[in-house]
Design a protein around this motif. Structure first.
Motif, short mmCIF file in Angstrom:
data_model
loop_
_atom_site.label_atom_id
_atom_site.label_comp_id
_atom_site.label_asym_id
_atom_site.label_seq_id
_atom_site.Cartn_x
_atom_site.Cartn_y
_atom_site.Cartn_z
N ILE A 115 0.84 -1.21 0.00
CA ILE A 115 0.00 0.00 0.00
C ILE A 115 0.87 1.25 0.00
O ILE A 115 0.56 2.25 -0.66
N THR A 123 2.12 3.34 -3.27
CA THR A 123 1.34 4.31 -4.04
C THR A 123 0.70 5.39 -3.18
O THR A 123 -0.10 6.18 -3.67
N LEU A 124 1.05 5.42 -1.90
CA LEU A 124 0.50 6.46 -1.01
C LEU A 124 1.65 7.16 -0.28
O LEU A 124 2.65 6.52 0.05
N LYS A 158 -8.18 6.39 1.60
CA LYS A 158 -7.27 6.04 0.50
C LYS A 158 -6.69 4.64 0.69
O LYS A 158 -6.49 3.91 -0.29
N ILE A 159 -6.43 4.26 1.95
CA ILE A 159 -5.93 2.92 2.22
C ILE A 159 -6.99 1.88 1.87
O ILE A 159 -6.69 0.84 1.28
N ASP A 179 -9.37 2.26 -0.37
CA ASP A 179 -9.45 2.24 -1.84
C ASP A 179 -8.30 1.42 -2.43
O ASP A 179 -8.49 0.66 -3.38
N ARG A 180 -7.12 1.60 -1.87
CA ARG A 180 -5.94 0.89 -2.37
C ARG A 180 -6.09 -0.61 -2.12
O ARG A 180 -5.72 -1.43 -2.97
N THR A 192 -8.25 -2.09 -4.71
CA THR A 192 -7.52 -2.24 -5.97
C THR A 192 -6.64 -3.48 -5.95
O THR A 192 -6.56 -4.22 -6.95
N LEU A 193 -6.00 -3.75 -4.82
CA LEU A 193 -5.14 -4.93 -4.70
C LEU A 193 -5.94 -6.22 -4.83
O LEU A 193 -5.41 -7.24 -5.29
#
Length: 263
Positions: free
Chosen positions: A59, A62-63, A230-231, A233-234, A237-238
């Motif tokens: 994670i 990209t953050l 955001k975490i 959302d990430r 995505t994973l």
């Protein structure tokens, strides 16, 4: 001072300010790691590893976050999360009681088809063949741990809190309790158990088999931040791109599919 020197110092100041701004743009996220091999491990020198570490590092790619890991016994990690002293903890079973004190991310990254089993001293002569045989026995439970509803809600059983799995098995070997309850998959990997001669500790025949879901949980305070969103959302995505399945495969955990987003 010459114009050239003024320009030099001005440029240097701007560079320093830019570097400072870049450094402060990375928000620190404090992650708890309790020793529950093979999914969470803390070495003797304090180094951490395991699924939650791998996932958070993925994670982080990209953050704009800086990860700080805190190694602690399970009960201490849980308490610190509830008191907003930590931001993130992994491998937690989702319960109504816990949802009052923390926020769970979906999907669960740990899906174990495992059993809650009871361990006894081999020389105790105990035979636990059914749930009723637990009555009257002193049972070590990790403080703050969740098991199966019937056991957790049963006020007639004698439950003795332990600070950690290590502590629970020590209590058993010193005859302070007669049984220890644990998730079979993790207990059999735990170094505290494997370091004991196999003839000293035995599993009882009775067990409660279930699919156990382990979630990432956030402290209530951290959960209110934009970064927490955001975490989440990430993490979604994973799941969708298959990367989460790749990360947990090394821990003998099953694939995490899009269906799991509803868990």
């Amino acid at each position: 001072m010459s114009i050239t020197m003024k320009l030099y110092f001005t440029s240097l100041l701007l560079l320093l300010c830019s570097s400072f701004a870049l450094a402060t743009a990375f928000e620190k996220v404090v992650v708890a790691v309790d020793h529950a091999p093979p999914y969470g491990m803390v070495s003797e020198d304090g180094k951490v590893s395991g699924a939650i570490v791998d996932i958070m590092r993925e994670i982080q790619r990209t953050l704009p976050i800086k990860l700080e890991y805190v190694a602690c016994p399970f009960s201490r990690c849980l308490k610190m999360l509830e008191q907003n002293e930590l931001d993130v903890m992994g491998g937690l079973i989702r319960t109504e009681a816990r949802e009052q004190k923390m926020q769970f991310l979906t999907p669960p990254y740990m899906m174990l088809s495992s059993s809650f089993v009871f361990y006894a001293r081999a020389d105790s002569g105990l035979e636990i063949n059914n749930y009723q045989d637990l009555i009257g026995k002193r049972i070590a439970v990790m403080r703050g741990a969740a098991h199966f509803p019937r056991f957790d809600n049963d006020k007639t059983l004698t439950k003795v809190e332990a600070l950690s799995e290590h502590n629970a098995f020590d209590m058993l070997l010193k005859s302070r309790v007669e049984l220890v309850i644990a998730v079979e998959t993790t207990a059999d990997h735990a170094s505290v158990f494997l370091q004991r001669p196999s003839q000293e500790i035995v599993k009882m025949p009775y067990r409660y088999k279930d699919v156990i879901y382990g979630h990432i949980a956030l402290s209530k305070q951290f959960a209110r931040s934009e970064l927490a969103d955001k975490i989440q959302d990430r993490l979604n995505t994973l799941v969708l791109n298959g990367r989460l399945t790749e990360l947990v495969k090394g821990y003998n955990l099953p694939p995490v599919t899009a269906v799991a987003l509803d868990k």
